[in-house]
Each structure stands twice: as C-alpha cells, then as structure tokens.
Design an enzyme around this catalytic site. Structure first.
Site, PDB file in Angstrom:
ATOM      1  CG  HIS A   1      98.282  76.135 101.262  1.00 21.92           C
ATOM      2  ND1 HIS A   1      97.265  75.461 100.630  1.00 21.92           N
ATOM      3  CD2 HIS A   1      98.444  77.303 100.588  1.00 21.92           C
ATOM      4  CE1 HIS A   1      96.830  76.190  99.610  1.00 21.92           C
ATOM      5  NE2 HIS A   1      97.524  77.306  99.558  1.00 21.92           N
TER       6      HIS A   1
ATOM      7  CG  LEU B   1     103.294  63.667  99.093  1.00 21.04           C
ATOM      8  CD1 LEU B   1     103.283  62.725 100.299  1.00 21.04           C
ATOM      9  CD2 LEU B   1     101.885  64.198  98.864  1.00 21.04           C
TER      10      LEU B   1
END
Length: 338
Positions: A231, A127
């Site tokens: 992240h 994504l």
C-alpha cells in the site's frame, strides 16, 4: 525525547480502538472491533505473564506514549509463532517454463500457489502511527523497538521472522487482487473478508479457498499490477524492513497480494548490533550519536530514542532518555546505534 514504547495493558483498549478507526481498512492486525481488540490485549497480558523461555503462540502489543500528554500515538505488535492454532497461509509465486518446438517459442508462466511455508516463524506487524505524528522519527522508534524486545527475550522467538505489508486497496477499501481471486469463491467483498479474518481467524480459507495453482496471466491486469506491491502508506515501512535485512522471497498475502518479507532473526540488523551496556550517566553537552535504548523484560519493557555515547561496555545517554526510561547510573541498558 518525550515518547516511549511500553508494553500494552488491558487499560489501553480505548486508545487502541481509537487508533484502529483511522487505519483506513485492510489492517488485519488492528481491526476496528472492540471485542477483538480486548481479546488481543488479554492475550498480550497472558503472553507477558507466561513463565518459561520457549517459543509459543504469544502476542505482544506495544503502545507509543507521549509522556508529556499521556496520549497514545501509535502501536506495534510481535507474534511469537505463527500458524500454531490456525494455518498461516501465503501465496508463493513460482515460474513454470514450457516449450513448443512447433511454434519455436518458450512460454514462462507465473503461478500463485497457496502454501504454509512460513508456519513456525515469528512475526512483526500491527505497526500504526497516528497520521499527525508521521514526522520526527517516531515510526522508526516503533519499528525498531520490536527488535530490541526480541533481543531481550530471544528464546521466545524463532529462527526466522516475517512481516506482512498491507497490499494495494482503492479509496473505497476494495482490493483488485481479492476481487480477482478470493471474491470469486467467497461471495464477500474485501472489507467483509478482511473483517471476518481479523475477528474469526483463517480456517475459512482452508475450507473454501482454491488449493490448485492460479495462473497470473489469467488475472485482470488490475490484479496483476498489484501483486507484491505494498500500500502507498506502507512504502516507508518496507524500506525500513529492507534496511534491517528483510527480503521479499516471492511470498504474498492471500487476501490483498501485498508482499511478505522474511529474515533470519539473528541477522536482523537491530538485533545483531544491539548489546547490553552499563549506564555511566548523561552525555549532555557532548557529541553523541542517535541511539535506541531499552530496559526491562516482558511487561516491564520500555524503549526510547535519544542520543548516546558507547565506550567499552559502558554507555552515556542524554538526560531526557534517562528520565523517560527511569534509569539510574549503574543500570544495565540494551542499546543500538543508528
């Protein structure tokens, strides 16, 4: 609504490549390599065209298209079954407890053990939303559209579904987790290893990676601190996955230490709550709730986010969503509320 999610085609290569160049690195499912992306789109075309309703080594790539401009603004992927042609590796975090009577102390050590526990699962991944579009709910549309596709084609997917989130990497694209473990055995930087994995697969891990457990306490603090952490750009994605029912079950990515979350496929909220309805017409001017709607199967799949009103097996949608999905009254629509 002017955006739709649709099945990717081989003609989307340029747009997919443009997106891959701005991911910022560490994005294994979207490498900035035209040859690899072309192979992904060819594999996608074969997966959409495959006959039969069984779980196989399929890949389905989808594109987020702005209908007003025709520009591609994002992408996402669904894998039918991981670990078919090459092993699917993860680190499993476990705890080893030891006691010393002489010292009157109990020692608890965390271990990282390479495993293939998640082989055979389906996977949602890949994504990526263009940075200029990260407002207005388009990320949610990308994420949830995959679950409606799975619902539309349920026999093609497994009982368990996973999602790997990119781990922590520094501004230069380097991973403290990789530097502490993988870098010691491969003689490659994280960007080099990540690119090699994206274009060549995972067999080199089996060939060279240490198979014995690794004591977390022996790793540098910089590596320990990022184990199981996404992240910073992936924190919102993790929250969306958790809202759908995914949980972190102590599996992390073998490259960057990012979390791998899992869920029973039929318990994913957007899959569990979605149902098919007959379209009665539009609900313009009425008080309607946020609704995700999809139509078509396999290569004909399209999904859009708009407003709708559901009543006893029937649904009305706002006219913009009806136009985006090219629907007519009497059509069957797969939909789920917010």
């Amino acid at each position: 609504m002017t955006h739709i999610i649709r099945a990717a085609t081989t003609s989307d290569l340029d747009a997919l490549y443009d997106l891959s160049k701005i991911t910022g690195g560490g994005f294994t499912n979207l490498p900035p390599d035209r040859g690899t992306l072309a192979e992904k789109l060819e594999r996608t075309a074969a997966s959409f065209a495959r006959e039969g309703e069984t779980q196989e080594d399929d890949l389905y790539v989808f594109m987020l298209e702005d209908l007003e401009t025709g520009r591609i603004r994002g992408t996402c992927q669904v894998f039918g079954k991981v670990g078919v042609t090459q092993p699917f590796y993860s680190y499993r975090i476990s705890t080893q407890t030891q006691q010393s009577k002489e010292l009157d102390r109990i020692f608890r050590n965390q271990l990282l053990t390479p495993c293939n526990d998640l082989e055979g699962s389906s996977e949602v991944g890949g994504l990526f939303l263009h940075p200029a579009e990260r407002a207005g709910g388009l990320g949610l549309l990308l994420a949830r559209s995959r679950y409606l596709f799975i619902k539309q084609n349920r026999p093609r997917f497994g009982a368990r579904i996973l999602a790997e989130l990119r781990g922590v990497i520094d501004p230069g694209g380097h991973s403290p987790f990789w530097d502490a473990i993988g870098g010691k055995f491969f003689g490659m930087t994280f960007p080099e290893a990540d690119e090699f994995n994206a274009t060549n697969g995972t067999q080199f891990i089996a060939d060279l990676f240490p198979q014995s457990p690794i004591y977390v306490s022996m790793l540098p603090e910089s590596a320990q601190a990022v184990i199981g952490q996404p992240h910073p750009t992936g924190r919102a994605a993790l929250k969306m996955l958790q809202k759908e029912g995914f949980v972190w079950d102590n599996y992390v990515d073998i490259f960057d230490g990012g979390p791998t979350v899992v869920a029973a496929t039929d318990n994913v909220q957007s899959i569990k709550r979605a149902d098919w309805y007959i379209l009665d017409g539009d609900c313009d001017g009425e008080e309607c709730e946020r609704t995700l709607a999809a139509t078509g199967r396999l290569a004909d799949f399209k999904c859009a986010s708009g407003r709708g009103k559901i009543e006893k097996g029937h649904i009305r949608l706002d006219s913009a969503t009806i136009a985006a999905l090219e629907l007519e009254p009497g059509d069957t629509v797969l939909a789920v509320g917010r």
